[in-house]
Design a protein around this motif. Structure first.
Motif, PDB file in Angstrom:
ATOM      1  N   ALA A   7     -19.060  23.462   5.700  1.00 42.06           N
ATOM      2  CA  ALA A   7     -20.258  23.186   6.507  1.00 42.06           C
ATOM      3  C   ALA A   7     -21.476  22.990   5.603  1.00 42.06           C
ATOM      4  CB  ALA A   7     -20.490  24.354   7.461  1.00 42.06           C
ATOM      5  N   LYS A   8     -22.599  22.663   6.227  1.00 41.86           N
ATOM      6  CA  LYS A   8     -23.864  22.536   5.498  1.00 41.86           C
ATOM      7  C   LYS A   8     -24.998  23.128   6.340  1.00 41.86           C
ATOM      8  CE  LYS A   8     -26.712  19.756   7.850  1.00 41.86           C
ATOM      9  NZ  LYS A   8     -26.508  19.792   9.185  1.00 41.86           N
ATOM     10  N   ILE A   9     -26.074  23.463   5.642  1.00 41.72           N
ATOM     11  CA  ILE A   9     -27.299  23.888   6.347  1.00 41.72           C
ATOM     12  C   ILE A   9     -28.469  23.160   5.691  1.00 41.72           C
ATOM     13  CG2 ILE A   9     -28.938  25.863   6.305  1.00 41.72           C
ATOM     14  CD1 ILE A   9     -27.193  26.017   8.748  1.00 41.72           C
ATOM     15  N   ILE A  10     -29.400  22.694   6.517  1.00 38.13           N
ATOM     16  CA  ILE A  10     -30.608  22.062   5.959  1.00 38.13           C
ATOM     17  C   ILE A  10     -31.670  23.142   5.749  1.00 38.13           C
ATOM     18  CG2 ILE A  10     -32.485  20.426   6.384  1.00 38.13           C
ATOM     19  CD1 ILE A  10     -30.515  18.657   7.868  1.00 38.13           C
ATOM     20  N   LEU A  11     -32.152  23.216   4.512  1.00 42.59           N
ATOM     21  CA  LEU A  11     -33.194  24.202   4.175  1.00 42.59           C
ATOM     22  C   LEU A  11     -34.541  23.705   4.696  1.00 42.59           C
ATOM     23  CD1 LEU A  11     -32.877  26.781   2.514  1.00 42.59           C
ATOM     24  CD2 LEU A  11     -33.549  25.482   0.487  1.00 42.59           C
ATOM     25  N   GLU A  14     -35.250  18.345   7.964  1.00 40.52           N
ATOM     26  CA  GLU A  14     -34.568  17.730   9.100  1.00 40.52           C
ATOM     27  C   GLU A  14     -35.555  16.861   9.889  1.00 40.52           C
ATOM     28  OE1 GLU A  14     -35.657  21.008   8.562  1.00 40.52           O
ATOM     29  OE2 GLU A  14     -33.833  21.880   9.396  1.00 40.52           O
ATOM     30  N   HIS A  15     -35.052  15.880  10.520  1.00 42.48           N
ATOM     31  CA  HIS A  15     -35.784  14.885  11.331  1.00 42.48           C
ATOM     32  C   HIS A  15     -36.657  13.951  10.483  1.00 42.48           C
ATOM     33  CE1 HIS A  15     -34.306  15.909  15.250  1.00 42.48           C
ATOM     34  NE2 HIS A  15     -34.443  17.197  14.950  1.00 42.48           N
ATOM     35  N   SER A  16     -37.542  14.496   9.610  1.00 42.34           N
ATOM     36  CA  SER A  16     -38.333  13.561   8.798  1.00 42.34           C
ATOM     37  C   SER A  16     -37.399  12.750   7.884  1.00 42.34           C
ATOM     38  CB  SER A  16     -39.409  14.303   7.991  1.00 42.34           C
ATOM     39  OG  SER A  16     -38.879  15.444   7.381  1.00 42.34           O
ATOM     40  N   VAL A  17     -36.220  13.320   7.559  1.00 44.66           N
ATOM     41  CA  VAL A  17     -35.247  12.603   6.722  1.00 44.66           C
ATOM     42  C   VAL A  17     -34.741  11.334   7.422  1.00 44.66           C
ATOM     43  CG1 VAL A  17     -33.171  13.887   7.502  1.00 44.66           C
ATOM     44  CG2 VAL A  17     -33.245  12.982   5.183  1.00 44.66           C
ATOM     45  N   VAL A  18     -34.721  11.348   8.748  1.00 44.07           N
ATOM     46  CA  VAL A  18     -34.278  10.174   9.507  1.00 44.07           C
ATOM     47  C   VAL A  18     -35.253   9.009   9.278  1.00 44.07           C
ATOM     48  CG1 VAL A  18     -33.897   9.299  11.876  1.00 44.07           C
ATOM     49  CG2 VAL A  18     -33.102  11.590  11.249  1.00 44.07           C
ATOM     50  N   THR A 132     -21.404   9.255  16.689  1.00 45.97           N
ATOM     51  CA  THR A 132     -21.820  10.465  17.415  1.00 45.97           C
ATOM     52  C   THR A 132     -23.326  10.484  17.671  1.00 45.97           C
ATOM     53  OG1 THR A 132     -22.057  11.831  15.447  1.00 45.97           O
ATOM     54  CG2 THR A 132     -19.913  11.846  16.484  1.00 45.97           C
ATOM     55  N   HIS A 133     -24.143   9.990  16.752  1.00 42.79           N
ATOM     56  CA  HIS A 133     -25.549   9.736  17.097  1.00 42.79           C
ATOM     57  C   HIS A 133     -26.068   8.512  16.378  1.00 42.79           C
ATOM     58  CE1 HIS A 133     -27.992  11.689  13.777  1.00 42.79           C
ATOM     59  NE2 HIS A 133     -26.894  12.356  13.590  1.00 42.79           N
ATOM     60  N   ASP A 134     -27.056   7.839  17.061  1.00 36.04           N
ATOM     61  CA  ASP A 134     -27.393   6.464  16.704  1.00 36.04           C
ATOM     62  C   ASP A 134     -27.899   6.264  15.286  1.00 36.04           C
ATOM     63  OD1 ASP A 134     -26.717   5.903  19.241  1.00 36.04           O
ATOM     64  OD2 ASP A 134     -28.774   6.012  20.016  1.00 36.04           O
ATOM     65  N   ASN A 135     -28.629   7.258  14.762  1.00 33.51           N
ATOM     66  CA  ASN A 135     -29.372   6.984  13.546  1.00 33.51           C
ATOM     67  C   ASN A 135     -29.205   8.106  12.518  1.00 33.51           C
ATOM     68  OD1 ASN A 135     -31.175   5.736  11.888  1.00 33.51           O
ATOM     69  ND2 ASN A 135     -33.007   6.342  13.033  1.00 33.51           N
ATOM     70  N   PRO A 136     -27.974   8.414  12.101  1.00 31.15           N
ATOM     71  CA  PRO A 136     -27.800   9.548  11.183  1.00 31.15           C
ATOM     72  C   PRO A 136     -28.362   9.214   9.800  1.00 31.15           C
ATOM     73  CG  PRO A 136     -25.729   8.392  11.438  1.00 31.15           C
ATOM     74  CD  PRO A 136     -26.715   7.709  12.350  1.00 31.15           C
ATOM     75  N   SER A 137     -29.112  10.161   9.226  1.00 29.04           N
ATOM     76  CA  SER A 137     -29.706   9.886   7.915  1.00 29.04           C
ATOM     77  C   SER A 137     -28.634   9.817   6.825  1.00 29.04           C
ATOM     78  CB  SER A 137     -30.703  10.985   7.564  1.00 29.04           C
ATOM     79  OG  SER A 137     -30.018  12.223   7.440  1.00 29.04           O
ATOM     80  N   GLY A 138     -27.536  10.568   7.011  1.00 34.46           N
ATOM     81  CA  GLY A 138     -26.504  10.644   5.972  1.00 34.46           C
ATOM     82  C   GLY A 138     -26.516  11.973   5.241  1.00 34.46           C
ATOM     83  N   ILE A 139     -27.499  12.832   5.555  1.00 37.08           N
ATOM     84  CA  ILE A 139     -27.593  14.112   4.824  1.00 37.08           C
ATOM     85  C   ILE A 139     -26.399  15.012   5.141  1.00 37.08           C
ATOM     86  CG2 ILE A 139     -29.069  15.297   6.544  1.00 37.08           C
ATOM     87  CD1 ILE A 139     -30.480  16.564   4.039  1.00 37.08           C
ATOM     88  N   ASP A 140     -25.927  14.997   6.381  1.00 37.78           N
ATOM     89  CA  ASP A 140     -24.776  15.843   6.734  1.00 37.78           C
ATOM     90  C   ASP A 140     -23.538  15.363   5.979  1.00 37.78           C
ATOM     91  OD1 ASP A 140     -26.619  16.823   8.485  1.00 37.78           O
ATOM     92  OD2 ASP A 140     -25.311  16.801  10.236  1.00 37.78           O
ATOM     93  N   ALA A 141     -23.315  14.037   6.017  1.00 36.94           N
ATOM     94  CA  ALA A 141     -22.141  13.457   5.350  1.00 36.94           C
ATOM     95  C   ALA A 141     -22.148  13.824   3.861  1.00 36.94           C
ATOM     96  CB  ALA A 141     -22.131  11.949   5.527  1.00 36.94           C
TER      97      ALA A 141
HETATM   98  C1  MEV Z   1     -29.015  16.954  11.588  1.00 34.76           C
HETATM   99  O1  MEV Z   1     -28.253  17.938  10.865  1.00 34.76           O
HETATM  100  C2  MEV Z   1     -30.214  16.542  10.786  1.00 34.76           C
HETATM  101  C3  MEV Z   1     -31.151  15.528  11.451  1.00 34.76           C
HETATM  102  O2  MEV Z   1     -32.181  15.279  10.500  1.00 34.76           O
HETATM  103  C4  MEV Z   1     -30.438  14.252  11.806  1.00 34.76           C
HETATM  104  C5  MEV Z   1     -30.007  13.441  10.579  1.00 34.76           C
HETATM  105  O3  MEV Z   1     -30.534  13.646   9.494  1.00 34.76           O
HETATM  106  O4  MEV Z   1     -29.157  12.561  10.763  1.00 34.76           O
HETATM  107  C6  MEV Z   1     -31.786  16.083  12.707  1.00 34.76           C
END
Ligand code: MEV
Length: 298
Positions: A7-11, A14-18, A132-141
């Protein structure tokens, strides 16, 4: 043959990365998803969410069907039974969907000795994430594929080794909003005058946080995380529950406490500087909210 991913966690970020800004994410090794393959007459899945062949899949599992179809078509693989085992909470900010896709691709990779480098694996996982969602930034991947923390933006992906005198306490609020919805909610502010300046401020906080990490300056990192949380509040990503969790952590002396991932529920993270304080925050999350909690050394 089995493939797995953590798994991962964003420190922060989030969101601004999109919208092209930087974010920092860390791997969480205690939580993993595994996919085991067995060649079969037709494609099917065995998991706690659903067991049956692909024609019986619930709508939420359509991306899995599409990923598997596309892999089998591209590489001429036969149908399989896919046994999925996972202890990653779903929809809680841990990157469960990216971990699932990674585990599936890695299982095929291992079984058929497929030569996929990290870039090609990333593309497959992003293909799944887009379903799964329209605009993933790629940070999770990116973070579920790799074993190191990363500073991530659409333009830059830099490993950020962490050796901090700090601990992250992660608590699950058990409240859920799909990332698709929280990302769409943020997009509704797109025409507002405050939106771009706020995103720029959030982006700057993530950059400063990366600098604080490089300098092992935990109080400064905490300050940036708390300010970032204010921005997430402005974007209406907090809920009464997440606010109560944040309050619990701060009352117990956390240096910072914020949402992580999509928000509108999901997990709350608390930053602290000693193992004893981490334990005390963990206890408060459990006693006050009966929450599942994980502690990560940073
Ligand atoms: C989801 O873990 C993180 C968001 O910034 C969406 C994304 O980066 O794709 C909310």
């Amino acid at each position: 043959m089995t493939g797995s991913a953590h798994a991962k966690i964003i420190l922060i970020g989030e969101h601004s990365v999109v919208y092209g800004h930087k974010a920092i994410a860390i791997p969480v090794f205690d939580l993993t998803t595994r996919c085991t393959l067995k060649e079969d007459q037709e494609n099917s899945v065995k998991s706690t969410l659903h067991t049956g062949n692909f024609t019986t899949l619930p709508e939420t599992m359509n991306p899995l069907e599409k990923l598997v179809d596309s892999l089998q078509e591209t590489y001429a693989f036969p149908p399989h039974t896919h046994t999925i085992e996972s202890n990653i909470p779903i929809g809680a900010g841990f990157g469960s969907s990216a971990a699932l896709a990674t585990a599936v691709v890695r299982a095929y990779q291992a079984k058929y000795d497929l030569k996929l480098d990290d870039g090609a694996l990333f593309k497959w996982v992003q293909y799944f994430e887009r379903l799964t969602h329209d605009n993933p930034s790629g940070i999770d991947a990116l973070t579920v594929i790799h074993d190191t923390p990363f500073v991530f933006s659409k333009e830059e992906k830099t490993a950020l080794p962490m050796h901090l005198d700090a601990y992250l306490v992660i608590a699950d609020t058990m409240e859920r909003t799909p990332t698709k919805e929280s990302v769409a909610h943020v997009a509704t502010f797109g025409g507002e005058g405050f939106f771009t300046p706020l995103l720029n401020r959030l982006g700057a906080l993530s950059e400063k946080a990366a600098l604080s990490i490089r300098k092992n300056d935990v109080p400064k990192l905490a300050d940036h995380m708390n300010r970032f949380m204010e921005g997430l509040r402005h974007l209406e990503l907090s809920t009464e529950t997440t606010d109560r969790y944040i309050e619990t952590a701060l009352e117990r002396g956390a240096l910072a406490a914020k949402l992580t991932g999509g928000g509108m529920g999901g997990c709350v993270i608390a930053l602290t500087d000693t193992p004893d304080k981490a334990k005390s925050i963990e206890k408060a999350f459990v006693n006050t909210h009966n929450a599942p909690v994980w502690i990560s050394r940073l």
